[in-house]
Design a protein around this motif. Structure first.
Motif, short mmCIF file in Angstrom:
data_model
loop_
_atom_site.label_atom_id
_atom_site.label_comp_id
_atom_site.label_asym_id
_atom_site.label_seq_id
_atom_site.Cartn_x
_atom_site.Cartn_y
_atom_site.Cartn_z
N VAL A 136 20.90 27.49 20.93
CA VAL A 136 19.90 26.94 19.99
C VAL A 136 19.96 25.42 20.01
O VAL A 136 18.93 24.74 20.10
CB VAL A 136 20.14 27.49 18.55
CG1 VAL A 136 19.23 26.79 17.55
CG2 VAL A 136 19.92 28.99 18.52
N SER A 137 21.18 24.88 19.97
CA SER A 137 21.33 23.43 19.94
C SER A 137 20.82 22.80 21.25
O SER A 137 20.22 21.72 21.23
CB SER A 137 22.79 23.05 19.71
OG SER A 137 22.94 21.66 19.70
N SER A 138 21.04 23.47 22.38
CA SER A 138 20.60 22.91 23.67
C SER A 138 19.09 22.73 23.70
O SER A 138 18.57 21.89 24.42
CB SER A 138 21.05 23.80 24.82
OG SER A 138 20.26 24.97 24.87
N MET A 139 18.39 23.55 22.88
CA MET A 139 16.92 23.46 22.84
C MET A 139 16.47 22.70 21.59
O MET A 139 15.32 22.84 21.17
CB MET A 139 16.31 24.85 22.90
CG MET A 139 16.62 25.53 24.21
SD MET A 139 16.30 27.28 24.19
CE MET A 139 17.05 27.78 25.75
N ASN A 140 17.41 21.97 21.02
CA ASN A 140 17.14 21.13 19.85
C ASN A 140 16.68 21.94 18.64
O ASN A 140 15.93 21.44 17.80
CB ASN A 140 16.12 20.04 20.21
CG ASN A 140 16.29 18.82 19.32
OD1 ASN A 140 17.26 18.73 18.55
ND2 ASN A 140 15.35 17.88 19.40
N GLY A 141 17.12 23.20 18.57
CA GLY A 141 16.80 24.02 17.41
C GLY A 141 17.76 23.71 16.26
O GLY A 141 18.77 23.05 16.46
N PRO A 142 17.44 24.21 15.05
CA PRO A 142 18.27 23.90 13.88
C PRO A 142 19.55 24.75 13.84
O PRO A 142 19.48 25.98 13.94
CB PRO A 142 17.36 24.25 12.70
CG PRO A 142 16.44 25.30 13.25
CD PRO A 142 16.30 25.06 14.72
N VAL A 143 20.70 24.10 13.69
CA VAL A 143 21.96 24.85 13.59
C VAL A 143 22.67 24.55 12.27
O VAL A 143 23.84 24.89 12.11
CB VAL A 143 22.89 24.54 14.79
CG1 VAL A 143 22.32 25.07 16.10
CG2 VAL A 143 23.20 23.06 14.90
N ASP A 144 21.92 23.97 11.33
CA ASP A 144 22.54 23.50 10.07
C ASP A 144 23.26 24.60 9.29
O ASP A 144 24.33 24.38 8.77
CB ASP A 144 21.46 22.86 9.18
CG ASP A 144 20.74 21.78 9.94
OD1 ASP A 144 21.01 20.60 9.72
OD2 ASP A 144 19.91 22.14 10.82
N GLY A 145 22.67 25.78 9.22
CA GLY A 145 23.31 26.85 8.44
C GLY A 145 24.35 27.61 9.25
O GLY A 145 24.97 28.55 8.74
N LEU A 146 24.54 27.21 10.50
CA LEU A 146 25.42 27.98 11.39
C LEU A 146 26.77 27.32 11.65
O LEU A 146 27.77 28.00 11.86
CB LEU A 146 24.72 28.21 12.75
CG LEU A 146 23.27 28.71 12.70
CD1 LEU A 146 22.73 28.91 14.12
CD2 LEU A 146 23.18 30.02 11.92
N VAL A 147 26.77 25.99 11.62
CA VAL A 147 28.01 25.24 11.89
C VAL A 147 28.14 24.08 10.91
O VAL A 147 27.13 23.56 10.40
CB VAL A 147 28.03 24.67 13.34
CG1 VAL A 147 28.14 25.77 14.38
CG2 VAL A 147 26.82 23.78 13.61
N PRO A 148 29.37 23.63 10.65
CA PRO A 148 29.56 22.46 9.78
C PRO A 148 28.90 21.22 10.40
O PRO A 148 28.72 21.16 11.63
CB PRO A 148 31.09 22.30 9.73
CG PRO A 148 31.64 23.62 10.14
CD PRO A 148 30.65 24.23 11.07
N LEU A 149 28.62 20.24 9.57
CA LEU A 149 27.91 19.03 10.01
C LEU A 149 28.62 18.34 11.18
O LEU A 149 27.97 17.88 12.13
CB LEU A 149 27.76 18.07 8.83
CG LEU A 149 26.91 16.83 9.07
CD1 LEU A 149 25.49 17.19 9.50
CD2 LEU A 149 26.89 15.94 7.82
#
Ligand code: PNS
Length: 161
Positions: A136-149
């Motif tokens: 998800v992150s590689s495609m610049n998607g949101p990972v806010d609820g998945l990993v700490p800041l």
């Protein structure tokens, strides 16, 4: 008194809220939980061992009963050197079961006195894995609820953002 110590081993490439959920719940059962990052590079990780350790430390650093370490070689040998009684593993779904059963049975056949304790991942994180987060992150998607800041920032840096 005999302190109950558990080792929570894994790749943690990178640590997610799913891992944190397991760590927090294991701490309710054990006096000390050692988060042990595998040095085995078989899976060609995105983060180096040191980067993974630093990320975990920055997330669990305030929890006195949670320790962070690395290991290589056989997991049960490491568990013995830390005088731990149990290995913690999280189970997300049936699909995890076959691999986890194989690992637990192998570990038990090598070392009779180490138990594997499985904790069911909270439903909220049952879909979550480090691989999914990286995709998800590689495609610049949101990972806010998945990993700490701090992990989100580290992922952004890996993808030159
Ligand atoms: O997070 P992961 O990648 O599912 O963790 C797997 C890990 C590191 C726990 C597993 O590969 C492991 O225990 N490796 C150490 C080698 C070992 O002891 N092998 C025998 C048991 S299968």
């Amino acid at each position: 008194m005999n302190r109950k110590i558990a080792v929570y081993p894994g790749s943690f490439d990178p640590i997610t809220f799913g891992h944190l959920d397991i760590i927090n719940r294991a701490l309710k059962i054990f006096d000390e939980v050692i988060i042990a990052v595998s040095r085995n590079e078989r899976k060609s990780p995105m983060f180096s061992v040191n980067e993974r350790v630093d990320l975990i430390k920055s997330v669990v650093g305030d929890i006195p009963r949670a320790k962070v370490d690395t290991f290589d070689g056989l997991l049960v040998d490491y568990v013995r050197t830390r005088k731990a009684q149990a290995i913690i593993r999280g189970l997300r779904a049936i699909s995890d079961f076959e691999y986890e059963l194989q690992m637990a049975q192998t570990n038990r056949s090598i070392s009779k006195d180490v138990e594997t304790v499985f904790l069911m991942t909270s439903v909220f994180y049952s879909f979550l894995s480090s691989s999914i987060v990286k995709e998800v992150s590689s495609m610049n998607g949101p990972v806010d609820g998945l990993v700490p800041l701090v992990v989100k920032k580290a992922l952004d840096a890996k993808f030159n953002r």
